[in-house]
Design an enzyme around this catalytic site. Sequence first.
Site, short mmCIF file in Angstrom:
data_model
loop_
_atom_site.label_atom_id
_atom_site.label_comp_id
_atom_site.label_asym_id
_atom_site.label_seq_id
_atom_site.Cartn_x
_atom_site.Cartn_y
_atom_site.Cartn_z
N CYS A 175 -32.48 48.53 24.19
CA CYS A 175 -33.02 47.70 25.27
C CYS A 175 -34.37 47.17 24.83
CB CYS A 175 -33.15 48.52 26.55
SG CYS A 175 -33.90 47.60 27.92
N CYS B 220 -47.15 47.33 44.64
CA CYS B 220 -46.08 46.86 43.76
C CYS B 220 -45.14 45.91 44.49
CB CYS B 220 -45.30 48.03 43.17
SG CYS B 220 -44.51 49.08 44.40
#
EC number: 2.1.1.190
Length: 471
Positions: A164, A410
């Site tokens: 990844c 966030c």
Amino acid sequence: MTNTVWRQGELIEIAIADLSDTGDGVGRYDQRAVFVPDTVPGDRAIVRLVHVKPKYAHARLQQLLQPSPHRIRPNCIVADKCGGCQWQHISYDYQLAAKQNQVIQALQRIGGFVAPPVDPVLAAASSLGYRNKATYPLDISATGQVQAGYYQKGSHQLVNLNQCPVQDLRLNTLLAEVKQDIQKCSWSIYDEQRHQGQIRHLGLRIGRRTGEMLLTLIVKDWNLLGIENQAQEWLQRYPKLVGVSLNRNSDRTNAIFGSETRCIAGVPYLQEKFAGLEFQVRPDTFFQVYTETAEALLQIIQSELNLQGHELLVDAYCGIGTLTLPLAKQVRQATGLELQPEAVEQAILNAHHNRINNVTFQVGAVEKLLPKMGTIPDVVLLDPPRKGCDRAVIESLMESKPARIVYVSCKVATLARDLKLLCQDGLYTITRIQPADFFPQTAHVEVAAFLVLSQLDKGHESFKKTEISNL
């Protein structure tokens, strides 16, 4: 008013003009919004309508007629399928501009702020290879092979990965090889529809500065035959792997981690260096996924606060003390509030390990602990989960009126909602809003908002002076 009837499955041509807060491109067709994944502002495309409502629709990219100047070739060969990233096809400079615009729009639309003082986004040192933590769901292929990866966009179809590009590259070897070991051990893979099978997720974590790694299997139950021997084999094979753990999640839920973790081999934590301090980080506790950008944002917080050493500071939602402890070194007394007992236990250990003695930690819900503080802090640091602050937390702050608040978020939508409450009637003034890119290649953005009390109530100011003089 529009008269055109549009239907699911229909092909239309649109120009993409914006990005949504979920990362989709946004175009307009006959005065209605169309949301299209994998597109970039500046694209002209033919799209297929897949979910139609009277005033908007979701569509799928069918043919790119004219690419945007901001479109690039993704680094990942499955970027168009994998749901782990939304923006690998967008140039990094444009990602940063889009995130700043996302913050401005949310503060204007939700918060009602006319001209919020939003700085340019604090860029990441690298837009790839940054994640210090990855948790992969597991599945079985049609040919019976164990797979690990992320779900395809908008589905629960797994996209199998052997590497990844956004995770720390040192974890890729483990990702590719541990799948084979699970296959060799004949452990069953969890089936969420039938609620059967043993292993649900593979969790990997690394200390960016130390290189120490943790491997965790999230399991339905503890009965994993041969795990002790396999764990010892992993420790021998990977010199930087310091601990192998099992986390039990027996519930029928989309939540990844359960409430109990057992260390099978090695130690139950890795050592990491952050802001000049040493931290113990366990498999299931919160630690920012981009270590270096989190440090850079902390430096901005420290610079903006310009602490003089006499302040009282409260860090709400403090976790393991990641921000509490560096700031505690610059104030007279710091207090951390945290709901999770395990996180508080780690925070206390981290404080002791770093010889920081002017900090205390309390276990409990912030909305219950904050009103009972007894003293009015000079600075309150808020770093809540995505849902934002409980209304009782905001009301407590409006009642106690600390001189300064730093709100780290966030999710900009809940940040805007909470800032609107704190700033109503001119109680607090926003002096600066600093977005930071903790999540390159995705639509997520971290934001630090700095607030000052607009006018100190005379009784409040007198109380503070009396409190300080009696210490």
